[in-house]
Design an enzyme around this catalytic site. Structure first.
Site, short mmCIF file in Angstrom:
data_model
loop_
_atom_site.label_atom_id
_atom_site.label_comp_id
_atom_site.label_asym_id
_atom_site.label_seq_id
_atom_site.Cartn_x
_atom_site.Cartn_y
_atom_site.Cartn_z
N ASP A 494 -8.99 -0.10 12.01
CA ASP A 494 -9.39 -1.24 12.84
C ASP A 494 -8.91 -1.15 14.27
O ASP A 494 -9.44 -1.84 15.14
CB ASP A 494 -8.74 -2.51 12.27
CG ASP A 494 -9.57 -3.14 11.19
OD1 ASP A 494 -10.77 -2.90 11.15
OD2 ASP A 494 -8.99 -3.88 10.37
C1 GLC Z 1 -6.07 -3.59 7.30
C2 GLC Z 1 -7.46 -4.10 7.11
C3 GLC Z 1 -8.41 -2.99 6.69
C4 GLC Z 1 -8.29 -1.83 7.63
C5 GLC Z 1 -6.85 -1.37 7.72
C6 GLC Z 1 -6.65 -0.23 8.70
O1 GLC Z 1 -5.52 -3.25 6.08
O2 GLC Z 1 -7.50 -5.11 6.13
O3 GLC Z 1 -9.72 -3.48 6.68
O4 GLC Z 1 -9.12 -0.80 7.15
O5 GLC Z 1 -6.06 -2.46 8.14
O6 GLC Z 1 -6.87 -0.62 10.03
#
Ligand code: GLC
Length: 818
Positions: A494
């Site tokens: 993210d």
């Molecule tokens: C958090 C989010 C997930 C994402 C991960 C890595 O766990 O819930 O959707 O893929 O972060 O950024």
């Protein structure tokens, strides 16, 4: 210092010291009604939606010893007045003689001893019901008689959880309480924040007569509200004020005169906290739960649910810590993440920010398909409703309203508003569901796409297979200069948010795996034309990944919008990313030598004693064009932290290349059971996986955070069951392909699959990692490694002899199975 122990026989973890380094929680009920309860009995409860229908005010950021949501006070009447304390430790913080918080499956039981009084408090939400039941037993274990009062208290919130924190006049002006006397003359203290069409009346009542009550926090605490929960003035008066607050901070406190208890004597009370639309109609149910036998049988039903759930897969391996997780806590966490997605935890506060994450739930669901596949299908259907017509998906949505949004992308309007990976995960989930159940007809189910017309009617529907095809088509067309998928706002990570035009190697690999799944599905459906077409897509992407992304010793992770690589030797920071290595193996894109080399780079550069880091080295300072990753110090979260979710992918990759020792080694080094011995460093609950552990670039290396709602649960469960123990449902049977440590002489696993129970014993006399020589089902030899689908409701004995290695994967890839 240890804070508790595992009691596997009772499927509990028992906390023996309430002063855990951070709050430790357990979940009760589900998103329909429920929430979490902490180790001192504080609760966050909501009905249907933590943002729009929150009942209890629980503010995790308050100091550990502060009152949170719900407690019980006891008071002993003596010659010199009252001795007031909480048998739950918080908020009075008295010295206890014994404290045990049993973290059970769907319930918490706290047993404590203070001042010669033993209190047992069982907290749970009955199955398919909308109330928190607290069954309280108070026993005099002293040598003298005592006169006891019990005062359970809850603090309400406005049902609009965020408004509660943002509008300090409107909120209290709308909060109202009323005492309601039911037809059996029991008192029920009700609370509501304005009545509207969908009336939400919170109620709090008990099985014992109430002599007085309080509904206003200020009055309860006393001294103009300047007293504290630790010593509420009102509890030093004979009775509470019987005030029905028509504004303010609403609470519900009920005064019970339990009376004199002789030494050894016990009294029980049962409280109920619920929400209904009509108190009269609710009365019948409330009445039932005032009876101990009814509560006991509801509790038994809950226990039965969990036994049924867990018995679908039971393992017995030489690794006891692995058994503890695989037989109890890991499948249980999978169910919690399936139910709550990212909606309510100590870390995701449920104010409407996250709700159901599309990619999160699509992955979570794979963790429960072996246990409750139809619940999985329901969630999959819900997700498909927010897939768009172009095949991409909305990033997150509210399950109650089905309103979806683009997540953090909304905050950067100049960036793409979709994530490049979301829609691909759902393909894996659908295929896994069909393999588990054989329900191919699900592919024909019509489900609308997300877009609506002026009247809020869906513009277009498609069957499930069509949804999956559109997922593929979206990514196939949405590629950049190297023919790799465009990053969109982000991919799985993210926090790497690059300007438009960047490409994602992770999404390329995810697309590869998804294509492999679809090719298998179309072959099974005997649609060779589409299977062949997808093979071409697969080969094209594979070629691009290998042509442009190999950096010499590992795969790069992204190209930015100028075509520069990220996750490359050329970079100062973020030189290597774990996911680019594990996923090029999982997708089958990496030729064997590259696969081995990429995984060796992970082992050499990314592994630590607390788990595998996500990237290295961490950025040190905010760089807006690199995105959210640079907001963390080096070693934290996605910036070089040990992001647990990505660890099982390395285990899977190692299992795929046949390295059972390393796959299991990686499994063990993050097994929470072992954290029990190093809790002061780790701090979090040792009975579930966290999302992150600080990496070795951070001074607090080894500190865990963000437990419970993490994709780690589902993936580590899949890594262990399907890849290390190697029991994989397929369209045509149960594939047995273990990849275990050489030292293991074997293991047992019982799996209920398509209405038959397979009691599998795997023997490893030659101490190898992988290779199946022989399988015998009920004394009959089976050809190959696939146990047939028997669907006869019977038990079958399966003996698996490991031996004669399956030839290593050749450079042509043909022996890879996923
Ligand atoms: C958090 C989010 C997930 C994402 C991960 C890595 O766990 O819930 O959707 O893929 O972060 O950024």
């Amino acid at each position: 210092m240890k804070y508790g122990y595992f009691d596997n026989e009772n499927k509990e973890y028992v906390i023996t010291n309430p002063c855990t380094p951070v709050t430790w929680i357990n979940y009760i009920g589900s998103l329909e009604f429920g929430g979490f309860v902490d180790q001192t009995g504080g609760t966050a409860i909501c009905k249907g939606d933590p943002a729009l229908n929150r009942m209890i005010k629980y503010i995790p950021q308050l100091p550990n010893g502060d009152f949170k949501g719900e407690t019980l006070y006891l008071r002993i009447k003596g010659d010199k007045g009252y001795q007031v304390f909480s048998p739950l430790y918080v908020p009075t913080l008295d010295q206890y003689d014994r404290y045990q918080c049993h973290v059970g499956l769907g319930y918490t039981k706290i047993v404590s001893e203070f001042y010669g009084i033993k209190t047992e408090l069982l907290i749970f939400v009955p199955l398919n019901d909308h109330r928190v039941v607290r069954a309280i037993t108070i026993t005099n274990i002293s040598d003298d008689s005592v006169n006891i009062d019990a005062i359970p208290v809850v603090e309400y919130t406005h049902f609009d959880a965020l408004k509660q924190l943002t509008n300090a006049d409107w909120v209290p002006q709308t909060m109202q309480s009323k005492m309601f006397e039911d037809e059996d003359h029991y008192k029920v203290l009700t609370q509501f924040a304005f009545m509207n069409k969908t009336s939400k009346i919170n109620f709090f009542t008990s099985s014992h007569p109430i002599s007085s009550f309080e509904s206003d926090r200020k009055r309860f605490l006393g001294n103009n509200g300047y007293s504290t929960w630790r010593k509420p003035y009102s509890l030093f008066q004979e009775e509470l004020s019987n005030y029905e607050a028509l504004r303010g901070d609403n609470i519900a406190a009920l005064m019970h005169h339990i009376g004199v208890l002789q030494p050894g004597e016990s009294k029980k009370i049962i409280t109920q906290l619920g929400q209904c639309a009509d108190m009269k109609a609710e009365h019948k149910k409330i009445k039932k739960y005032r009876h101990e036998e009814y509560v006991e049988s509801a509790f038994q039903d809950l226990k039965n649910f969990w036994s049924d759930y867990l018995e679908k897969i039971i393992v017995n391996t030489p690794d006891h810590a692995m058994n503890t997780m695989l037989n109890i806590h890991n499948p249980r966490q999978c169910y919690i993440t399936k139910n709550w997605s990212r909606d309510l935890s100590l870390y995701q506060l449920g104010f409407g920010g996250r709700g159901i994450g599309f990619r999160d739930s699509a992955q979570d669901v794979m963790g429960i398909l072996g246990h409750v596949p139809e619940e999985g299908r329901e969630l999959i259907e819900m997700l498909l409703h927010v897939q768009k017509r172009d095949g991409s998906a909305m990033h997150q949505f509210n399950a109650a309203t089905m309103e979806a949004n683009a997540g953090d992308a909304r905050e950067m309007e100049d960036r793409p508003q979709h994530y490049s990976d979301d829609h691909l995960w759902i393909v894996l989930a659908v295929c896994a569901y069909i393999k588990e159940t054989g329900n191919v007809s699900f592919l024909k189910k019509q489900i609308p796409f997300y877009e609506k017309d002026k009247n809020n009617k869906p513009i277009e529907s498609g069957n499930v297979l069509e949804h999956l095809k559109r997922s593929i088509e979206f990514t196939r067309k949405d590629v950049g200069n190297h023919g790799l998928p465009l990053l969109g706002f982000a991919d799985w990570n993210d926090t790497v948010n690059l300007p438009s035009g960047a490409e994602s190697v992770f999404t390329a690999n995810l697309y590869g795996l998804v294509l492999k799944e679809m090719i298998d599905l179309f072959r099974y459906l005997e649609d060779d034309t589409t299977a062949k077409q997808y093979e071409i897509y697969y080969e094209t992407m594979k070629e691009n990944v290998n042509k442009y992304c190999w950096d010499g010793e590992w795969y790069i992770r992204y190209f930015d919008n100028h075509g520069n690589p990220l996750g490359s030797k050329k970079n100062d920071k973020g030189k290597i990313y774990t996911n680019a290595q594990s996923w090029s193996v999982i997708s089958g894109f990496a030729p064997y030598e590259r696969a081995k080399q990429a995984l060796a780079s992970v082992k050499d550069m990314m592994n630590t004693e607390h788990g595998i880091k996500l990237s290295y080295p961490g950025f040190n300072g905010y760089i807006p064009e690199k995105g959210g990753i640079t907001t963390y110090p080096p070693g934290a979260k996605e910036n070089g932290g040990i992001f647990l979710h990505s660890n099982p992918w390395v285990m899977i990759a190692e299992a795929l290349v046949g390295n059972g020792d390393l796959a299991h080694g990686y499994y063990s080094q993050i097994n929470p059971v072992f954290k029990n011995e190093m809790i002061d460093q780790y701090e979090c609950e040792p009975y579930c996986y966290p999302q992150n552990i600080l990496g070795d670039e951070h001074p607090q290396f080894g500190l865990g955070r963000n437990t419970w709602l993490s994709g780690t649960a589902s993936w580590i469960y899949q890594a262990a069951i399907k890849y290390i123990l190697g029991i994989q449902p397929t369209y045509e049977g149960l594939l047995i392909n273990p990849c275990i440590p050489k030292a293991w002489k074997g293991f047992k696993i019982t799996k209920i699959f398509r209405n038959a129970t397979y009691e599998i014993e795997v023997m490893n006399p030659n101490n190898i990692n992988r290779g199946v020589k022989q399988i015998v089902v009920d004394d009959v030899f089976v050809d190959g490694q696939l146990i047939p689908i028997l669907e006869d409701d019977k038990k079958h004995e399966v003996k698996v002899l490991m031996g004669q290695k399956i030839p290593e994967r050749s450079t042509k890839n043909e022996l890879w199975t996923f």
